[in-house]
Enzyme design. Structure first.
Site, PDB file in Angstrom:
ATOM      1  N   HIS A 262      41.669  42.991  47.513  1.00 22.47           N
ATOM      2  CA  HIS A 262      41.132  44.350  47.559  1.00 22.47           C
ATOM      3  C   HIS A 262      41.632  45.171  46.372  1.00 22.47           C
ATOM      4  CE1 HIS A 262      39.791  48.073  49.731  1.00 22.47           C
ATOM      5  NE2 HIS A 262      40.767  48.608  49.013  1.00 22.47           N
ATOM      6  N   GLU A 263      42.954  45.172  46.189  1.00 22.60           N
ATOM      7  CA  GLU A 263      43.522  45.983  45.106  1.00 22.60           C
ATOM      8  C   GLU A 263      43.149  45.420  43.733  1.00 22.60           C
ATOM      9  OE1 GLU A 263      44.542  48.758  45.907  1.00 22.60           O
ATOM     10  OE2 GLU A 263      44.904  48.449  48.050  1.00 22.60           O
ATOM     11  N   HIS A 266      40.022  47.055  42.589  1.00 23.47           N
ATOM     12  CA  HIS A 266      40.321  48.335  41.940  1.00 23.47           C
ATOM     13  C   HIS A 266      40.800  48.106  40.508  1.00 23.47           C
ATOM     14  CE1 HIS A 266      39.812  51.117  45.239  1.00 23.47           C
ATOM     15  NE2 HIS A 266      40.673  50.493  46.021  1.00 23.47           N
ATOM     16  N   GLU A 292      36.112  52.477  45.372  1.00 19.68           N
ATOM     17  CA  GLU A 292      36.215  51.718  46.621  1.00 19.68           C
ATOM     18  C   GLU A 292      35.133  50.640  46.704  1.00 19.68           C
ATOM     19  OE1 GLU A 292      38.695  51.696  48.518  1.00 19.68           O
ATOM     20  OE2 GLU A 292      39.680  53.450  47.661  1.00 19.68           O
TER      21      GLU A 292
END
Length: 501
Positions: A262-263, A266, A292
């Site tokens: 997930h990160e 980003h 996001e």
């Protein structure tokens, strides 16, 4: 372009360097800073935030903004518009309010760490009350300057141009259909044989090594970033120094692994912004909905797919020294585990079917907190009531309830809606990317993210803030943002159990 515009670029380049310094200090505060340094660090950050505010609100900036002429270049014209927006936000607030808010949130964040661990809302109530009071002042002042409601003014900080009137119809639709959708998905899941769990323990060093391997597989440049541990996973740092964190559980490697993925989504966005404009407002990410969308595109849309599970399974066996043929470590079961749906208390660990419920609750409550319709002391009960209504769960303690997120202690009211708007955007972007570049998912099945990352670099990352978020989404996908791609994706993956989902 004229001298006034060029002078503005120099001023905003100084601001960019100051932002980088603040970013590293904030990362340090949340990752490795000793607790005894908290008070001084709060003062340091307040001073730097005050300096940033002074630069942005200096009379010379207003004069230059009136005189600036960027010429015909699309990027320079967009840059000037973003400068004007940032200046309007900043001049709405006195410097004393900015510094007071920075100090209050820094103190509250330190109290939150212990309060969350102990599930003790009473412990954080005084400092959180101060954060909320100052946030309301900021919202009112900004709203008056921009002609917006207080909550819309907060939304505009994180997602320029987004308003409650944009969000409410979509969220009302989700809230109406979500309980039934969750029920349908659970019914389908329960009709299948149970997926064998993967027994631990899984040592933290092995999980960390796996996370670093996956980061690089997705395209993370290890010469311009790092992975660490924090109470709450996040991606931060500075230009050319993108720092992400996760947290580990030796009994289950999946939450930390998916947190890293997930990160990394980003981080890839930050690393893909146009080099020429990195020190200018137009060169920054296009708001938190787009940000996001990039994390959820990687974590949810792609890295929970059948294609990725097929590539991942042998890598997991190697990472944890699992003998060949061990039950549960095949690609099919890995995919079942990655797409397991189970209503739970923790937002960051939620599956993509139940995740919107967590955001719907927070969106409703933070609007009520900002308006004053919900007294802060009543937040735990209100939170627990709404979680039960949408997910059927009885929250056992505030650590797994309203204290689990860092956002409100850090004053980030107006941020939460971006998560679910990002999920809708992620689904729409994936749908468009795979139609335009059909070999994206076959490449993912081989662990090759290059086609997907190339499409994102061209259609999202490389555009930065040269256009609005709605325009970027429409240009990339051919239509305005809506929920149809997301709902179709959920149905295909969880109800139809399609092989290409």
């Amino acid at each position: 372009m004229n001298k006034a515009y060029l002078s503005l670029e120099r001023h905003f380049a100084r601001l960019s360097s100051l932002n980088d310094a603040i970013g590293i200090l904030c990362w340090d505060k949340e990752v490795i800073m000793p607790s005894g340094a908290a008070e001084r660090r709060a003062e340091n950050l307040a001073m730097l935030e005050g300096m940033r505010h002074e630069i942005l609100t200096a009379p010379v900036i207003a004069e230059l903004l009136e005189q600036a002429e960027p010429g015909d270049d699309v990027w320079r014209r967009a840059n000037l518009e973003e400068m004007r927006r940032l200046h309007a936000h900043a001049t709405a607030l006195p410097g004393e309010l900015v510094e007071a808010s920075t100090q209050a949130t820094a103190r509250c964040e330190m109290v939150w760490r212990t309060a969350r661990e102990n599930g003790d809302f009473a412990a954080i109530l005084p400092t959180l009350s101060e954060v909320l009071r100052l946030t309301r002042e900021i919202a009112v002042a900004t709203g008056e300057k921009l002609g917006l409601s207080p909550y819309d003014a907060l939304l505009d900080t994180f997602d320029p141009g987004t308003r409650q009137t944009d969000i409410d119809p979509v969220f009302t639709q989700l809230a109406a259909g979500l309980p039934e959708l969750i029920g349908t998905v659970l019914e389908k899941q329960n009709s299948l044989p149970a997926a064998p769990p993967l027994p631990g323990p899984f040592s933290v060093p092995r999980q960390e090594a796996l996370g670093r391997q996956l980061m690089q597989q997705l395209g993370f440049d290890v010469t311009r970033g790092r992975l660490d541990v924090s109470t709450h996973p996040f991606c931060g740092g500075a230009t050319h120094d993108v720092r992400l964190t996760t947290r580990y559980d030796e009994n289950d490697f999946i939450p930390a692994m998916m947190g890293v993925l997930h990160e990394t989504g980003h981080a890839l966005y930050d690393m893909g912004l146009p080099e020429t404009w990195l020190s200018q407002p137009v060169g920054q990410a296009g708001g938190m909905t787009l940000h996001e969308s990039q994390s959820l595109l990687m974590e949810m849309q792609v890295c929970r797919s059948n294609a990725f599970a097929g590539w991942l399974a042998p890598k997991l066996q190697a990472a944890f020294d699992v003998p060949a043929g061990t039950t549960g470590w095949d690609a099919h079961n890995i995919h079942r585990l990655l797409t397991h749906v189970q209503p739970g208390f923790i937002r960051v660990d939620a599956d993509e079917v139940t995740y919107p419920a967590h955001i719907l609750v927070r969106y409703e409550l933070e609007k009520a907190l900002i308006s004053g319709d919900l007294p802060l002391a009543d937040l735990p009960a209100a939170f627990n009531e709404r979680i039960h209504a949408l997910l059927g769960l009885h929250v056992p303690d505030d650590g797994r309830g309203c204290l689990q997120d860092i956002h409100w202690p850090e004053g980030l009211f107006g941020y939460f809606p971006c998560y679910t708007l990002g999920a809708l955007t992620a689904a729409q972007l994936r749908e468009a990317a795979c139609k335009q570049v059909p070999h994206i998912m076959p490449a993912i099945a081989k662990g090759d993210f290059t086609p997907l990352l190339g499409w994102l670099r061209e259609n999202v990352h490389g555009r930065a803030r040269s256009a609005s978020m709605p325009q970027i989404v429409q240009d990339a996908t051919g239509r305005k943002l809506d929920a149809s791609a997301y709902m179709a994706h959920i149905h295909r993956r969880y109800v139809e159990r399609a092989e290409d989902a």
